[in-house]
Every structure is written in C-alpha cells, then in structure tokens.
Design an enzyme around this catalytic site. Structure first.
Site, mmCIF file in Angstrom:
data_model
loop_
_atom_site.group_PDB
_atom_site.id
_atom_site.type_symbol
_atom_site.label_atom_id
_atom_site.label_comp_id
_atom_site.label_asym_id
_atom_site.label_seq_id
_atom_site.Cartn_x
_atom_site.Cartn_y
_atom_site.Cartn_z
ATOM 1 N N GLY A 10 0.850 -1.186 0.000
ATOM 2 C CA GLY A 10 0.000 0.000 0.000
ATOM 3 C C GLY A 10 0.881 1.230 0.000
ATOM 4 N N GLY A 11 0.285 2.345 -0.324
ATOM 5 C CA GLY A 11 1.026 3.593 -0.343
ATOM 6 C C GLY A 11 1.418 4.050 1.047
ATOM 7 C CB SER A 12 3.524 6.897 2.022
ATOM 8 O OG SER A 12 3.947 7.524 3.206
ATOM 9 C CB SER A 13 0.246 7.777 5.399
ATOM 10 O OG SER A 13 1.465 8.387 5.783
ATOM 11 N N GLY A 15 -1.796 2.615 6.292
ATOM 12 C CA GLY A 15 -2.214 1.839 7.459
ATOM 13 C C GLY A 15 -1.556 0.485 7.606
ATOM 14 C CE LYS A 16 2.885 -0.174 3.445
ATOM 15 N NZ LYS A 16 2.535 1.250 3.291
ATOM 16 C CG ASP A 37 9.182 2.903 5.839
ATOM 17 O OD1 ASP A 37 9.432 3.325 4.691
ATOM 18 O OD2 ASP A 37 8.114 3.143 6.437
#
Length: 177
Positions: A10-13, A15-16, A37
């Site tokens: 999923g994209g940044s921010s 909720g992963k 990250d």
C-alpha cells in the site's frame, strides 16, 4: 502448506504498520515484520539522496537508483531465506512500480506460501495521516495511493479509509492458513 509470508502492499500512510501490529497480536503463531522502511533506514549515507540510491522529491516522489536496487535485491533474498528457515514473515512494502515490483518480489519468494494483501486508503485520508505523522515528505501518500496497486494481483484487499486496523487484520487473518 501453511502461509509463510504475508505481503502488505500500500502507499505511504495507508495503514500497513497498524495492520501489521494487529496481525502479530491476533495470529496464533509468532510472526516477524520487515518493511521497505527498515531497508531505507539501514542504507549507508552514500545511498540516501543520491542518484544511485533513494531520493525523495519535493512533491513526494521517490526515485530509486541502481545502488538501491542492488541492496533491495540482497535484502529481499535475506527475508526469503528467513522464511525458508522457518520464520513467518510479514513484509510491509510499497510497490512503486506496481506489478513489476510484485513480480520482482514474487521471484524471490518462489516456493514459499505467500498471502498477497492490498492495503488501500483514500488519498485524502492518507494525506491527513501523513501530516499527522510528521516523518514523511508531504505528497508521498497522495502520489502513491493508487500507483502502487496498478496491475498487482492480490489474495485479499482491505481499505483502511473507514475500517480500523484490527478489523482489517481480522479480515486478513481469515485467509492465513
């Protein structure tokens, strides 16, 4: 065969990280988590903000060079080796190249039982989370929200726009064998 690897894309921010915490709490066996990250945090200074490593643009764009790709390949092989050695692994990733990113990872995870999970979030909601976090380049969440899913094939998809991390984790856990 039981699930050995869960890949959250999923994209940044999106909720992963929250979903990962919940998965580790509710799944019946121990799981470790590693993400893109973690890789970026461990890169040498020569690969940060350099043409051969990873660069973050003013509008949230991320540019990856050959040096990053070399490190990413080694890191991914190491994560796959841990899974092959018996560790259950949750990978938190951002497929900047959509299906091509999934194909690269799939090649390294060949022979392992993998659950592919798409983590979606409305771009404006992700942008609000990005601001609240304070540790991201503004614009990453919006620029990545849709492109990371382009052409990617999932076993499970969740949307954190209006669903709590625990409920998303429960939906994913229902597919873990």
């Amino acid at each position: 065969m039981s699930t050995q690897v869960i890949v959250l894309n999923g994209g940044s921010s999106s909720g992963k990280t929250g979903i990962t915490r919940c998965l580790k709490a509710i799944l019946p066996h121990p799981w470790i988590n590693l993400g893109v990250d973690d890789l970026i945090d461990r890169l040498p200074p020569s690969l940060i903000e350099s043409g051969s490593g990873v660069e973050f643009g003013q509008q949230g764009e991320v540019v990856l060079g050959d040096g990053f790709r070399e490190m990413e390949e080694a890191w991914t092989k190491g994560v796959a080796a841990m899974a092959r050695a018996g560790a259950r692994v949750i990978i938190d990733d951002v497929f900047l190249s959509g299906a091509a990113s999934q194909d690269r990872l799939r090649a390294h995870l060949e022979g392992l039982e993998v659950l592919w999970v798409g983590v979606h979030c409305d771009p404006e909601i992700a942008a609000g989370r990005e601001i609240a976090r304070g540790d991201r380049v503004i614009g990453m969440a919006v620029s990545q929200a849709e492109i990371v899913h382009k052409g990617v094939v999932y076993d499970v998809e969740v949307d954190t726009s209006h669903t709590e991390s625990l409920d998303c984790a429960r939906a994913i856990a229902a597919h873990v064998s």
